[in-house]
Design a protein around this motif. Structure first.
Motif, PDB file in Angstrom:
ATOM      1  N   TRP A 133      23.533  43.172  20.137  1.00  0.00           N
ATOM      2  CA  TRP A 133      24.295  43.751  21.355  1.00  0.00           C
ATOM      3  C   TRP A 133      23.544  43.719  21.968  1.00  0.00           C
ATOM      4  O   TRP A 133      22.483  44.638  21.576  1.00  0.00           O
ATOM      5  CB  TRP A 133      25.204  45.063  21.446  1.00  0.00           C
ATOM      6  CG  TRP A 133      25.545  45.509  22.048  1.00  0.00           C
ATOM      7  CD1 TRP A 133      27.232  45.385  22.915  1.00  0.00           C
ATOM      8  CD2 TRP A 133      25.105  46.916  23.281  1.00  0.00           C
ATOM      9  NE1 TRP A 133      26.763  46.354  23.955  1.00  0.00           N
ATOM     10  CE2 TRP A 133      26.315  46.954  24.180  1.00  0.00           C
ATOM     11  CE3 TRP A 133      23.553  46.812  23.178  1.00  0.00           C
ATOM     12  CZ2 TRP A 133      25.709  48.038  26.006  1.00  0.00           C
ATOM     13  CZ3 TRP A 133      23.608  48.053  24.461  1.00  0.00           C
ATOM     14  CH2 TRP A 133      23.916  48.319  25.112  1.00  0.00           C
TER      15      TRP A 133
ATOM     16  N   SER B 229      26.692  38.472  14.488  1.00  0.00           N
ATOM     17  CA  SER B 229      27.492  38.458  15.408  1.00  0.00           C
ATOM     18  C   SER B 229      27.720  40.357  15.173  1.00  0.00           C
ATOM     19  O   SER B 229      28.348  40.855  16.272  1.00  0.00           O
ATOM     20  CB  SER B 229      28.478  38.608  14.396  1.00  0.00           C
ATOM     21  OG  SER B 229      29.504  38.682  13.541  1.00  0.00           O
TER      22      SER B 229
ATOM     23  N   VAL C  95      30.646  34.508  19.754  1.00  0.00           N
ATOM     24  CA  VAL C  95      30.920  34.950  17.777  1.00  0.00           C
ATOM     25  C   VAL C  95      32.488  33.813  18.092  1.00  0.00           C
ATOM     26  O   VAL C  95      33.015  33.998  18.357  1.00  0.00           O
ATOM     27  CB  VAL C  95      31.595  35.863  17.598  1.00  0.00           C
ATOM     28  CG1 VAL C  95      32.067  35.976  16.171  1.00  0.00           C
ATOM     29  CG2 VAL C  95      30.298  37.475  18.366  1.00  0.00           C
ATOM     30  N   TYR C  96      32.235  33.204  16.967  1.00  0.00           N
ATOM     31  CA  TYR C  96      33.774  32.586  16.645  1.00  0.00           C
ATOM     32  C   TYR C  96      34.314  33.634  15.556  1.00  0.00           C
ATOM     33  O   TYR C  96      34.143  34.093  15.207  1.00  0.00           O
ATOM     34  CB  TYR C  96      32.911  31.138  15.803  1.00  0.00           C
ATOM     35  CG  TYR C  96      32.584  29.418  16.764  1.00  0.00           C
ATOM     36  CD1 TYR C  96      32.059  30.057  17.533  1.00  0.00           C
ATOM     37  CD2 TYR C  96      32.342  28.935  15.605  1.00  0.00           C
ATOM     38  CE1 TYR C  96      31.416  29.096  18.139  1.00  0.00           C
ATOM     39  CE2 TYR C  96      31.037  27.652  16.018  1.00  0.00           C
ATOM     40  CZ  TYR C  96      30.793  27.485  17.491  1.00  0.00           C
ATOM     41  OH  TYR C  96      30.832  26.726  18.163  1.00  0.00           O
ATOM     42  N   ASN C  97      35.335  33.050  15.665  1.00  0.00           N
ATOM     43  CA  ASN C  97      36.819  33.025  14.810  1.00  0.00           C
ATOM     44  C   ASN C  97      37.146  32.663  13.996  1.00  0.00           C
ATOM     45  O   ASN C  97      36.419  31.625  13.593  1.00  0.00           O
ATOM     46  CB  ASN C  97      37.991  33.834  15.528  1.00  0.00           C
ATOM     47  CG  ASN C  97      38.770  32.408  16.338  1.00  0.00           C
ATOM     48  OD1 ASN C  97      38.421  31.371  15.982  1.00  0.00           O
ATOM     49  ND2 ASN C  97      39.521  33.374  17.293  1.00  0.00           N
TER      50      ASN C  97
ATOM     51  N   LYS D   1      26.455  36.243  23.976  1.00  0.00           N
ATOM     52  CA  LYS D   1      26.874  35.705  22.590  1.00  0.00           C
ATOM     53  C   LYS D   1      28.206  35.253  22.740  1.00  0.00           C
ATOM     54  O   LYS D   1      28.986  35.913  23.136  1.00  0.00           O
ATOM     55  CB  LYS D   1      27.088  37.873  22.375  1.00  0.00           C
ATOM     56  CG  LYS D   1      27.495  37.335  21.011  1.00  0.00           C
ATOM     57  CD  LYS D   1      27.819  39.934  20.759  1.00  0.00           C
ATOM     58  CE  LYS D   1      28.896  40.089  19.592  1.00  0.00           C
ATOM     59  NZ  LYS D   1      27.875  41.459  19.229  1.00  0.00           N
TER      60      LYS D   1
ATOM     61  N   ARG E 160      40.546  33.166  28.642  1.00  0.00           N
ATOM     62  CA  ARG E 160      41.561  33.379  28.688  1.00  0.00           C
ATOM     63  C   ARG E 160      41.603  32.042  30.291  1.00  0.00           C
ATOM     64  O   ARG E 160      42.054  31.317  30.624  1.00  0.00           O
ATOM     65  CB  ARG E 160      42.533  34.073  29.502  1.00  0.00           C
ATOM     66  CG  ARG E 160      42.905  35.279  28.995  1.00  0.00           C
ATOM     67  CD  ARG E 160      43.712  36.410  29.224  1.00  0.00           C
ATOM     68  NE  ARG E 160      44.408  36.860  28.422  1.00  0.00           N
ATOM     69  CZ  ARG E 160      45.196  37.593  28.311  1.00  0.00           C
ATOM     70  NH1 ARG E 160      45.258  38.225  29.915  1.00  0.00           N
ATOM     71  NH2 ARG E 160      45.883  38.942  27.880  1.00  0.00           N
TER      72      ARG E 160
ATOM     73  N   TRP F 247      29.982  37.465  26.967  1.00  0.00           N
ATOM     74  CA  TRP F 247      30.555  36.314  26.216  1.00  0.00           C
ATOM     75  C   TRP F 247      31.308  35.009  26.398  1.00  0.00           C
ATOM     76  O   TRP F 247      31.218  34.755  27.834  1.00  0.00           O
ATOM     77  CB  TRP F 247      32.008  37.337  25.664  1.00  0.00           C
ATOM     78  CG  TRP F 247      31.748  38.115  25.173  1.00  0.00           C
ATOM     79  CD1 TRP F 247      31.365  39.780  25.286  1.00  0.00           C
ATOM     80  CD2 TRP F 247      31.502  38.614  23.753  1.00  0.00           C
ATOM     81  NE1 TRP F 247      31.177  41.191  24.763  1.00  0.00           N
ATOM     82  CE2 TRP F 247      31.750  40.351  23.176  1.00  0.00           C
ATOM     83  CE3 TRP F 247      31.758  38.638  22.276  1.00  0.00           C
ATOM     84  CZ2 TRP F 247      31.399  41.451  22.496  1.00  0.00           C
ATOM     85  CZ3 TRP F 247      31.796  39.415  21.379  1.00  0.00           C
ATOM     86  CH2 TRP F 247      32.197  40.494  20.910  1.00  0.00           C
TER      87      TRP F 247
ATOM     88  N   HIS G  44      33.804  39.911  29.350  1.00  0.00           N
ATOM     89  CA  HIS G  44      34.605  39.839  27.674  1.00  0.00           C
ATOM     90  C   HIS G  44      35.075  39.386  26.973  1.00  0.00           C
ATOM     91  O   HIS G  44      35.193  37.966  27.560  1.00  0.00           O
ATOM     92  CB  HIS G  44      35.868  40.813  28.352  1.00  0.00           C
ATOM     93  CG  HIS G  44      36.644  41.434  27.909  1.00  0.00           C
ATOM     94  ND1 HIS G  44      38.076  41.041  26.485  1.00  0.00           N
ATOM     95  CD2 HIS G  44      36.709  42.876  27.173  1.00  0.00           C
ATOM     96  CE1 HIS G  44      38.453  41.909  25.526  1.00  0.00           C
ATOM     97  NE2 HIS G  44      37.671  43.161  26.328  1.00  0.00           N
ATOM     98  N   PRO G  45      35.758  38.779  25.471  1.00  0.00           N
ATOM     99  CA  PRO G  45      35.999  37.716  25.235  1.00  0.00           C
ATOM    100  C   PRO G  45      36.841  37.456  25.726  1.00  0.00           C
ATOM    101  O   PRO G  45      37.160  36.143  25.055  1.00  0.00           O
ATOM    102  CB  PRO G  45      35.883  38.202  23.841  1.00  0.00           C
ATOM    103  CG  PRO G  45      35.813  39.538  23.533  1.00  0.00           C
ATOM    104  CD  PRO G  45      35.448  40.201  25.159  1.00  0.00           C
ATOM    105  N   GLU G  46      38.081  38.049  25.706  1.00  0.00           N
ATOM    106  CA  GLU G  46      39.268  37.555  25.980  1.00  0.00           C
ATOM    107  C   GLU G  46      39.600  37.000  27.282  1.00  0.00           C
ATOM    108  O   GLU G  46      40.286  36.424  27.639  1.00  0.00           O
ATOM    109  CB  GLU G  46      40.155  38.646  25.864  1.00  0.00           C
ATOM    110  CG  GLU G  46      41.801  38.252  25.854  1.00  0.00           C
ATOM    111  CD  GLU G  46      42.442  37.709  24.912  1.00  0.00           C
ATOM    112  OE1 GLU G  46      41.573  37.635  23.433  1.00  0.00           O
ATOM    113  OE2 GLU G  46      43.280  36.567  25.688  1.00  0.00           O
TER     114      GLU G  46
ATOM    115  N   LEU H 174      22.846  35.509  19.451  1.00  0.00           N
ATOM    116  CA  LEU H 174      22.556  35.907  21.212  1.00  0.00           C
ATOM    117  C   LEU H 174      21.621  35.542  21.544  1.00  0.00           C
ATOM    118  O   LEU H 174      20.505  35.414  20.584  1.00  0.00           O
ATOM    119  CB  LEU H 174      22.593  37.868  21.379  1.00  0.00           C
ATOM    120  CG  LEU H 174      22.141  38.416  21.889  1.00  0.00           C
ATOM    121  CD1 LEU H 174      23.468  38.793  23.383  1.00  0.00           C
ATOM    122  CD2 LEU H 174      22.103  40.263  22.213  1.00  0.00           C
TER     123      LEU H 174
END
Lengths: 795, 212
Positions: free
Chosen positions: A44, A41, A288-290, A286, A127, A50, A121-123, A215
């Motif tokens: 880069w 995680s 990455v789970y939360n 990349k 979304r 993402w 971006h991950p967000e 990644l």
């Protein structure tokens, strides 16, 4: 020209610093304490995107339509993919390829991946995923055995072609393994005492701390490079390449830092998704789970219902046992068939029982998929048979430890599969040792000083919640012992590959060890270096990062890596040593007769005779040569279990551990504090004692968690209720007691250095020992784990 | 938005930070300091523990904007932080004079040492195991103790535990086991069963009192 004799005894390497048997420190320790160790995680890359997964909110539903247009139109989004966009293979699986990479026309569990998004971006990715419109038609989920096997039950996988399909009594049974031995009916007629019980084990999560991540980088040759946290690179590769439509040599995988595994990384998680998005967008991706997603992103330990019956004669000898173990495999196969095999073959526990009828099966349901977790089918059985042992001993009026010792298996005892245990099986001795360990003092919460006695609530159930000062607190002591197989069983070709190179670098002999073993925290890299030092008599060893450019090392699971990849490293080292001595004989043989006649060792950078006479420096023997050996190595073969009788040489090795739990229960509030959880375990040979202790204490703590706190709660509608560390509780440092360990080293002559796998055994017996202690404190029957406060208070 | 803060004694600045980004995200993805870990992003596991003006916090629960103009110490800065604390003129806590030796503002989205954020693939590919048993002067005492006691397995909980344990030892020179358990109760570890972590903190405390 004579053949140089190669030492086969353990004397090789015994004079070399950092050899096996020493608690050498982790080679990656410094990087891990400075924050510089590169976990998956942490990776880069310039221009990387993402990835994000859209998952099913339903346990069972038809997908009527998917509209990705709004998601695709979102600024910053580079790709959205659904089942329709898959370029090649559409399913994957460890043994049976029954799991869709992305759901097609139906979702079979809560959290099943439906679509994937790549954004800058991950967000933005999250979304955009939320803007994907999926139209579902909900179906009534199958969430238990009765529903799965009902006459009108929908068949969850209607077109099965797997090898188990032909012999299961119902298509929603994934695999069923009976094991029968002796004559249970006749033994039942002789038994003076019969006890039976129904037991239940909740769904446990591996809860490794490093979330699923990796990644993927598209390569110029049309292939992909994947940097990934996994337990088995080559198993991932075999499943990935067909999904990507690429030959295996164009899917290059490198192990990144892995933050724990415990079975939860045996299956693919985000591997295919990241690679698909990378190939689609032409950019590194990349994922990455939360923690929330992680609870949906990997398989769990099978919840189980177990019915057991034991009969004994008045003198305390067990005459027979029967059991039926029903494991909920959830929506997809994962490792369920092998879990069934373990539960069936080890379901009688570490006892000598001649008459046995067992049956284990795994169901297909709409619950979360279950697969590998530390203990792998043996954990569920151990809770049930050890509960039965306490019950039987009580019925016979015998001490529960003496009763177990009386019936304990020994070397030579035949398992219900007919397989003789052909290495030490010190079950009675482990029980004796764990019982003989000093007991923790009573009422530790009372502290005395000059001003008199005071109460330290931190030592009481409830802790700083300050719920009691000792009122209603009762102590109980419980024991348990278990048996677990080491390595892959039932005829699996369980090999590993190692490459070892010896050369002079900077005036010093340096060994380089290269394998594809996944270091997930267990310390395989430490042990490989120790093996190389032992076999080659050098101090400098470098461990090459693991990747798929070398052959498979097999999985970092089943407590097998020190045995199998350790065995491969040792074997490659032996061949390197042989070449070193050949080289030495050519270069220096004429200088000393011992080159031809003596048993020669490599010790502390020198070639020495077994009398300790130095013949040459390794540096001079090796010179400019680079001695390089790559070999596969196998343990002795096993064979499949007979599908009807369960007979067969199914396992390669066993490990045994025993626990004594001391608990204190606040009987009014139902709060449990485990005061001490002592363990005795046979490890054959402790290659690295500090690491062995770490495995024993870590495994014990996971067993404690299953006993009193850990469960993924699945509602009747098949939905997961507690996908967070707020609601899924794993033991903290306050919940975890002192874990003194007594380590026995009885060599298994079949294994390298006599070693035994270590990691899983302590996870088995910790759970029933804790529950036994709670029963002793409360007098309650307690047939289900985890034990919750309401089970103790009856409220 | 633009966010400025001091991280491990160096001024850091990030532009175009989305208001919802956590301090953890900014540290890991914008400042190139991935040592603070992302195990739960829910404030439950403690793997992202950092010092914010001296106070241990879960960086995942701190909005990046909340760290504006404040001092942050992460695991990457723990050795320097411990060194400064142990020198006679150094105060407790990351004061404003826990200064930046190199001076100058760090560029946007760049590590202070000029590297890109995160760990590059080439670095990841070429990591070499360092020889064991080499006590490094570059480590804080608590870091060395974690290695020596076998408190590191997968290591994912380690950075947060180190920051929390270092803070405990800063305020309590001879912690009891109950003190250690209490101080570290917000940090989950799934590998070790915590025994070796207790050992490590005991070891660091014992070494400090021997050296004192």
């Amino acid at each position: 020209m004579g053949v140089t004799r190669i030492p086969t005894s353990l004397t090789q390497g015994s004079h070399t610093k950092g050899a096996i048997g020493e608690s050498t420190l982790r080679p990656d320790g410094t990087l891990k304490v400075t924050g510089d160790f590169a976990y998956a995680s942490d990776l880069w890359h310039e221009d990387m995107l993402w990835g994000c997964t859209l998952r099913s909110p339903h346990a069972y539903a038809e997908i009527l339509s998917i509209d990705v247009s709004q998601a695709l139109a979102t600024a910053g989004v580079h790709a959205v993919m659904t089942h329709q966009d898959l370029p090649a293979g559409t399913h994957y699986g460890l043994e049976i390829r029954d799991q869709p990479v992305l759901a097609d026309d139906v979702v079979r569990f809560h959290g099943e991946p439906v679509a994937i998004v790549a954004a800058d971006h991950p967000e933005t990715a999250r979304r955009a995923a939320a803007k994907i419109v999926v139209e579902y038609r909900e179906l009534p989920p199958i969430t238990n055995e009765a529903a799965a096997l009902a006459a009108d039950a929908p068949v969850l996988h209607p077109h099965r072609t797997d090898s188990h399909a032909a012999h299961v009594p119902h298509p929603n049974i994934l695999h069923r393994q009976p094991v029968t031995r002796g004559d249970v009916a006749a033994a039942r007629a002789r038994a003076d005492v019969v006890v039976s019980g129904d037991y239940e084990v909740g769904m446990q999560d591996q809860a490794f701390l490093g979330p699923e991540s990796g990644l993927a980088m598209p390569a110029e040759d049309g292939g992909v490079d994947l940097f990934i946290a996994t337990q088995w690179l080559h198993s991932d590769l075999r499943q990935l390449a067909p999904v990507l439509g690429l030959p295996e040599d164009k899917v290059r995988m490198t192990l990144s830092g892995v933050g724990g595994a415990f079975g939860g990384r045996e299956d693919l998680s985000m591997q295919a998704h990241a690679c698909l998005l990378a190939l689609r967008t032409g950019k590194p991706v990349k994922i990455v789970y939360n923690r929330f997603e992680s609870f949906f992103g990997h398989v769990h330990r099978h919840p189980a219902r177990l019915h057991y019956e034991h009969g004994a004669s008045r003198d305390g000898m067990i005459q027979y046992m029967t059991c039926r173990i029903v494991l909920d495999g959830g929506a997809y196969a994962s490792a369920s068939p092998a879990v069934v095999g373990n539960a069936a073959s080890l379901g009688a526990g570490p006892y000598a029982i001649d008459n046995v009828e067992t049956e284990a099966l795994a169901l297909y349901t709409n619950n979360p998929p279950c697969g590998a977790m530390r203990g792998f089918g043996a954990v569920q059985a151990c809770f049930a048979y050890e509960s039965q042992m306490d019950k039987l001993a009580a019925e016979l009026g015998m001490d529960p430890v003496e009763f177990r010792r009386l019936n304990a298996m020994t070397q030579g005892t035949r398992l219900p599969t007919g397989q003789a245990v052909d290495s030490p099986a010190p079950v009675a001795e482990l029980l004796r040792r764990v019982k003989a360990m000093p007991m923790p003092p009573e009422q530790q919460w009372i502290t005395a000083d000059e001003s008199g006695e005071s109460i330290d609530v931190r030592a009481l159930p409830g802790g700083l919640s300050n719920t009691t000062h000792g009122e209603g607190v009762v102590r109980g002591v419980g024991y348990a012992v278990g048996i677990k197989n080491v390595g892959f069983s039932e005829g699996f070709d369980d090999y590993s590959t190692a490459r070892v190179r010896l050369q002079v670098i900077g005036g010093e002999p340096v060994a380089a060890v290269y394998t594809a073993m996944a270091e997930v925290g267990q310390g395989g890299v430490t042990v490989h270096a120790q093996i190389a030092r032992t076999e080659l008599g050098v101090t400098q060893v470098t461990i090459h990062p693991a990747d798929t450019r070398i052959g498979s090392a097999g999985s970092t699971s089943a407590s097998r890596q020190t045995y199998v990849t350790g065995g491969a490293v040792r074997h490659a080292c032996e061949l390197v040593r042989e070449r070193v001595l050949e080289l030495g004989r050519v270069r220096f043989g004429s200088y000393h007769p011992a080159w031809a006649t003596a048993e020669l060792l490599l010790e502390s950078g020198k070639v020495v005779t077994d009398d300790g006479e130095v013949l040459a420096d390794l540096v001079h023997v090796i010179g400019d040569e680079s001695i390089d050996v790559e070999r596969e190595w196998r343990h002795r073969p096993t064979e499949p279990l007979d599908p009807h009788t369960g007979q067969g040489f199914g396992h390669v090795q066993y490990m045994f551990a025993a626990h004594r739990a001391v608990v204190e229960v606040d009987t009014e509030l139902g709060l449990v504090k485990v005061i001490e959880l002592a363990c005795a375990q046979d490890v054959g040979k402790a290659l690295n004692p500090l690491s062995v202790l770490g495995q024993i204490q870590g495994g014990t703590t996971q067993g404690l968690g299953l006993a009193v706190m850990e469960e993924i709660v699945v509602a009747p509608d098949g939905k997961v209720r507690n996908p967070s560390f707020t609601d899924y509780l794993i033991p903290t440092i306050l919940d975890t007691p002192s874990i003194p360990a007594d380590v026995l080293e009885l060599a298994d002559q079949h294994a390298p250095y006599g070693l035994r796998g270590v990691g899983e055994a302590p996870t088995l017996s910790a759970t029933p020992a804790v529950v036994s202690a709670i029963r002793a404190a409360t007098g309650l029957a307690l047939t289900r784990v985890p034990v919750r406060p309401e089970h103790l208070t009856g409220t | 938005m633009r966010v400025n803060m001091t991280v491990n004694g160096r001024p850091q600045e990030a532009d175009d930070v989305w208001e919802g980004e956590s301090l953890l995200y900014v540290l890991r993805e914008r400042f190139g300091l991935p040592g603070s870990k992302n195990a739960c992003e829910q404030g439950e596991c403690g793997s992202c523990t950092v010092r914010l003006d001296g106070v241990p916090v879960c960086a995942c629960l701190v909005a990046a904007g909340q760290a504006q103009s404040r001092d942050v110490v992460t695991v990457e800065g723990l050795a320097d932080f411990a060194k400064q604390r142990s020198t006679p003129c150094g105060g407790h806590g990351p004061g404003p004079d826990a200064g930046d030796a190199t001076g100058g503002g760090a560029g946007r989205a760049d590590r202070a040492d000029g590297l890109a954020p995160g760990i590059s693939i080439s670095d990841a590919q070429h990591w070499q195991a360092k020889p064991a048993e080499s006590a490094s002067p570059e480590l804080a005492p608590v870091q060395q103790a974690f290695i020596d006691a076998g408190a590191v397995q997968c290591g994912f909980c380690t950075p947060g535990l180190l920051v929390a344990a270092d803070e405990l030892l800063e305020r309590t020179s001879e912690p009891s086991d109950a003190d250690i358990r209490e101080a570290l109760s917000g940090n989950l570890c799934r590998c070790t069963g915590y025994e070796t972590i207790l050992d490590a903190v005991r070891l660091a405390a014992a070494r400090a009192s021997e050296g004192a």
